[in-house]
Scaffold this motif. Structure first.
Motif, PDB file in Angstrom:
ATOM      1  N   THR A 111      19.705   5.321  28.030  1.00  0.00           N
ATOM      2  CA  THR A 111      19.378   6.293  26.982  1.00  0.00           C
ATOM      3  C   THR A 111      20.255   7.540  27.090  1.00  0.00           C
ATOM      4  OG1 THR A 111      17.503   7.115  28.278  1.00  0.00           O
ATOM      5  CG2 THR A 111      17.029   5.483  26.571  1.00  0.00           C
ATOM      6  N   GLU A 112      20.580   7.968  28.299  1.00  0.00           N
ATOM      7  CA  GLU A 112      21.460   9.134  28.432  1.00  0.00           C
ATOM      8  C   GLU A 112      22.856   8.838  27.894  1.00  0.00           C
ATOM      9  OE1 GLU A 112      23.219  12.256  31.695  1.00  0.00           O
ATOM     10  OE2 GLU A 112      21.164  11.546  31.895  1.00  0.00           O
ATOM     11  N   ILE A 113      23.397   7.672  28.232  1.00  0.00           N
ATOM     12  CA  ILE A 113      24.729   7.284  27.753  1.00  0.00           C
ATOM     13  C   ILE A 113      24.738   7.216  26.222  1.00  0.00           C
ATOM     14  CG2 ILE A 113      26.336   5.309  27.638  1.00  0.00           C
ATOM     15  CD1 ILE A 113      26.548   6.958  30.250  1.00  0.00           C
ATOM     16  N   LEU A 114      23.694   6.639  25.642  1.00  0.00           N
ATOM     17  CA  LEU A 114      23.626   6.512  24.188  1.00  0.00           C
ATOM     18  C   LEU A 114      23.417   7.874  23.520  1.00  0.00           C
ATOM     19  CD1 LEU A 114      21.597   3.205  23.926  1.00  0.00           C
ATOM     20  CD2 LEU A 114      24.036   3.538  23.475  1.00  0.00           C
ATOM     21  N   GLU A 115      22.643   8.746  24.134  1.00  0.00           N
ATOM     22  CA  GLU A 115      22.424  10.082  23.582  1.00  0.00           C
ATOM     23  C   GLU A 115      23.738  10.875  23.587  1.00  0.00           C
ATOM     24  OE1 GLU A 115      19.975  13.121  21.854  1.00  0.00           O
ATOM     25  OE2 GLU A 115      19.847  10.948  21.978  1.00  0.00           O
ATOM     26  N   LEU A 116      24.487  10.778  24.674  1.00  0.00           N
ATOM     27  CA  LEU A 116      25.780  11.464  24.744  1.00  0.00           C
ATOM     28  C   LEU A 116      26.749  10.915  23.693  1.00  0.00           C
ATOM     29  CD1 LEU A 116      26.167  11.690  28.621  1.00  0.00           C
ATOM     30  CD2 LEU A 116      25.780  13.608  27.041  1.00  0.00           C
ATOM     31  N   LYS A 117      26.727   9.600  23.498  1.00  0.00           N
ATOM     32  CA  LYS A 117      27.603   9.004  22.485  1.00  0.00           C
ATOM     33  C   LYS A 117      27.183   9.442  21.083  1.00  0.00           C
ATOM     34  CE  LYS A 117      29.903   4.802  21.069  1.00  0.00           C
ATOM     35  NZ  LYS A 117      30.103   3.371  21.306  1.00  0.00           N
ATOM     36  N   LYS A 118      25.889   9.458  20.837  1.00  0.00           N
ATOM     37  CA  LYS A 118      25.354   9.867  19.534  1.00  0.00           C
ATOM     38  C   LYS A 118      25.832  11.266  19.159  1.00  0.00           C
ATOM     39  CE  LYS A 118      21.150  11.535  18.844  1.00  0.00           C
ATOM     40  NZ  LYS A 118      19.680  11.645  18.852  1.00  0.00           N
ATOM     41  N   HIS A 119      25.954  12.128  20.157  1.00  0.00           N
ATOM     42  CA  HIS A 119      26.362  13.514  19.918  1.00  0.00           C
ATOM     43  C   HIS A 119      27.867  13.729  20.061  1.00  0.00           C
ATOM     44  CE1 HIS A 119      22.395  15.158  19.325  1.00  0.00           C
ATOM     45  NE2 HIS A 119      21.963  14.470  20.367  1.00  0.00           N
ATOM     46  N   ALA A 131      20.480 -10.477  28.268  1.00  0.00           N
ATOM     47  CA  ALA A 131      20.225 -11.733  28.978  1.00  0.00           C
ATOM     48  C   ALA A 131      18.785 -12.178  28.777  1.00  0.00           C
ATOM     49  CB  ALA A 131      20.515 -11.561  30.467  1.00  0.00           C
ATOM     50  N   ALA A 132      18.621 -13.430  28.404  1.00  0.00           N
ATOM     51  CA  ALA A 132      17.304 -14.054  28.226  1.00  0.00           C
ATOM     52  C   ALA A 132      16.407 -13.250  27.279  1.00  0.00           C
ATOM     53  CB  ALA A 132      16.615 -14.261  29.586  1.00  0.00           C
ATOM     54  N   GLY A 133      17.021 -12.546  26.320  1.00  0.00           N
ATOM     55  CA  GLY A 133      16.250 -11.783  25.347  1.00  0.00           C
ATOM     56  C   GLY A 133      15.562 -10.548  25.920  1.00  0.00           C
ATOM     57  N   PHE A 134      16.004 -10.092  27.108  1.00  0.00           N
ATOM     58  CA  PHE A 134      15.354  -8.981  27.792  1.00  0.00           C
ATOM     59  C   PHE A 134      15.247  -7.734  26.915  1.00  0.00           C
ATOM     60  CE2 PHE A 134      15.264  -5.321  30.706  1.00  0.00           C
ATOM     61  CZ  PHE A 134      14.209  -5.681  31.530  1.00  0.00           C
ATOM     62  N   TYR A 135      16.279  -7.465  26.120  1.00  0.00           N
ATOM     63  CA  TYR A 135      16.295  -6.254  25.303  1.00  0.00           C
ATOM     64  C   TYR A 135      15.936  -6.495  23.832  1.00  0.00           C
ATOM     65  CZ  TYR A 135      18.205  -3.525  29.154  1.00  0.00           C
ATOM     66  OH  TYR A 135      18.375  -2.861  30.343  1.00  0.00           O
ATOM     67  N   ASP A 136      15.292  -7.614  23.515  1.00  0.00           N
ATOM     68  CA  ASP A 136      14.910  -7.876  22.120  1.00  0.00           C
ATOM     69  C   ASP A 136      14.027  -6.760  21.550  1.00  0.00           C
ATOM     70  OD1 ASP A 136      16.349 -10.230  22.112  1.00  0.00           O
ATOM     71  OD2 ASP A 136      14.599 -11.549  22.208  1.00  0.00           O
ATOM     72  N   GLY A 137      13.054  -6.311  22.331  1.00  0.00           N
ATOM     73  CA  GLY A 137      12.155  -5.245  21.871  1.00  0.00           C
ATOM     74  C   GLY A 137      12.888  -3.931  21.671  1.00  0.00           C
ATOM     75  N   LEU A 138      13.815  -3.622  22.569  1.00  0.00           N
ATOM     76  CA  LEU A 138      14.587  -2.392  22.437  1.00  0.00           C
ATOM     77  C   LEU A 138      15.512  -2.464  21.221  1.00  0.00           C
ATOM     78  CD1 LEU A 138      15.234   0.366  23.675  1.00  0.00           C
ATOM     79  CD2 LEU A 138      16.959  -0.775  25.097  1.00  0.00           C
ATOM     80  N   LYS A 139      16.097  -3.624  21.000  1.00  0.00           N
ATOM     81  CA  LYS A 139      16.952  -3.810  19.823  1.00  0.00           C
ATOM     82  C   LYS A 139      16.139  -3.579  18.551  1.00  0.00           C
ATOM     83  CE  LYS A 139      20.134  -7.117  17.704  1.00  0.00           C
ATOM     84  NZ  LYS A 139      20.747  -8.452  17.813  1.00  0.00           N
ATOM     85  N   VAL A 159      25.968   1.119  19.743  1.00  0.00           N
ATOM     86  CA  VAL A 159      25.838   0.105  20.793  1.00  0.00           C
ATOM     87  C   VAL A 159      26.037  -1.286  20.203  1.00  0.00           C
ATOM     88  CG1 VAL A 159      23.318  -0.044  20.527  1.00  0.00           C
ATOM     89  CG2 VAL A 159      24.360  -0.665  22.723  1.00  0.00           C
ATOM     90  N   PHE A 160      26.591  -2.185  21.028  1.00  0.00           N
ATOM     91  CA  PHE A 160      26.767  -3.580  20.641  1.00  0.00           C
ATOM     92  C   PHE A 160      25.823  -4.415  21.491  1.00  0.00           C
ATOM     93  CE2 PHE A 160      28.810  -7.745  21.290  1.00  0.00           C
ATOM     94  CZ  PHE A 160      28.967  -8.142  19.974  1.00  0.00           C
ATOM     95  N   PHE A 161      25.055  -5.283  20.866  1.00  0.00           N
ATOM     96  CA  PHE A 161      24.163  -6.188  21.589  1.00  0.00           C
ATOM     97  C   PHE A 161      24.873  -7.520  21.776  1.00  0.00           C
ATOM     98  CE2 PHE A 161      21.173  -3.066  20.154  1.00  0.00           C
ATOM     99  CZ  PHE A 161      20.183  -3.056  21.119  1.00  0.00           C
ATOM    100  N   ALA A 162      25.064  -7.927  23.033  1.00  0.00           N
ATOM    101  CA  ALA A 162      25.697  -9.209  23.357  1.00  0.00           C
ATOM    102  C   ALA A 162      24.667 -10.103  24.019  1.00  0.00           C
ATOM    103  CB  ALA A 162      26.880  -9.000  24.283  1.00  0.00           C
ATOM    104  N   GLU A 163      24.789 -11.379  23.775  1.00  0.00           N
ATOM    105  CA  GLU A 163      23.835 -12.331  24.354  1.00  0.00           C
ATOM    106  C   GLU A 163      24.289 -12.896  25.691  1.00  0.00           C
ATOM    107  OE1 GLU A 163      20.785 -12.626  22.956  1.00  0.00           O
ATOM    108  OE2 GLU A 163      21.582 -11.120  21.573  1.00  0.00           O
ATOM    109  N   ASP A 164      25.580 -12.744  26.009  1.00  0.00           N
ATOM    110  CA  ASP A 164      26.101 -13.303  27.260  1.00  0.00           C
ATOM    111  C   ASP A 164      27.355 -12.550  27.697  1.00  0.00           C
ATOM    112  OD1 ASP A 164      28.190 -14.258  25.603  1.00  0.00           O
ATOM    113  OD2 ASP A 164      27.304 -16.251  25.478  1.00  0.00           O
ATOM    114  N   GLY A 165      27.846 -12.918  28.877  1.00  0.00           N
ATOM    115  CA  GLY A 165      29.018 -12.261  29.436  1.00  0.00           C
ATOM    116  C   GLY A 165      30.275 -12.469  28.624  1.00  0.00           C
TER     117      GLY A 165
END
Length: 179
Positions: A111-119, A131-139, A159-165
């Motif tokens: 969240t800090e990295i994204l807040e700094l980028k936002k500004h 990975a394994a849908g861990f951030y589905d809720g956050l997305k 931010v870019f959401f990637a499903e794998d490496g």
């Protein structure tokens, strides 16, 4: 490329460690450097082992109260006085940021990295490796923030959401202009 990776120091299930090993291998084989929290445990260790085993370099940024858990054979290890200094140095040493699975510490860093980028405080590419849908809720939450006007820039620029490496590395290399 210096790729900052935020991830857990906890020992995790294979559904999280397998994508981490895949991404670490890509970092190493690509000749990149991983900048990370410096820990010799959990997913941080999985990533560090994978990067080194595949020819990549490691720059660790630990903090005084965790220095006893720092990796001893990193190419470089820096110990900061507190978490705020650690986060600032991780960002400063990075060309790109990848947020992998983790707990409250990883979420704080993200969240800090994204807040700094936002500004407009940095323009480095940021990837959430889902990975394994861990951030589905956050997305879903970020999409709601965008839809309801809470984000001053498009989510796709934040931010870019990637499903794998593989998807993560492809996005980073494209962002850096690597052909």
């Amino acid at each position: 490329m210096n790729i900052c990776v935020f991830c857990s120091a906890a020992d995790l299930d294979d559904r999280y460690t397998a994508p981490a090993r895949e991404f670490a291998e890509l970092i190493g084989k690509g000749g990149h450097t991983m900048v990370w929290g410096g820990s010799e445990s959990g997913l941080m260790k999985v990533m560090a082992d994978g990067v080194q085993d595949n020819g990549g370099k490691l720059v660790g940024v630990s903090v005084e109260f965790l220095a006893a858990k720092a990796r001893t054979n990193a190419d470089e290890m820096i110990v900061t006085k507190d978490l705020a200094e650690r986060k600032a140095l991780l960002l400063a040493r990075a060309d790109a940021i990848v947020i992998m699975v983790g707990g409250t510490g990883t979420l704080d860093e993200a969240t800090e990295i994204l807040e700094l980028k936002k500004h407009g405080m940095h323009s480095k590419p940021v990837v959430l490796l889902n990975a394994a849908g861990f951030y589905d809720g956050l997305k879903q939450q970020f999409q709601r923030m965008e839809e309801e006007g809470f984000l001053p820039i498009p989510l796709t620029e934040l931010v870019f959401f990637a499903e794998d490496g593989v998807g993560t590395m492809a996005y980073l290399e494209e962002s850096a202009g690597v052909q």
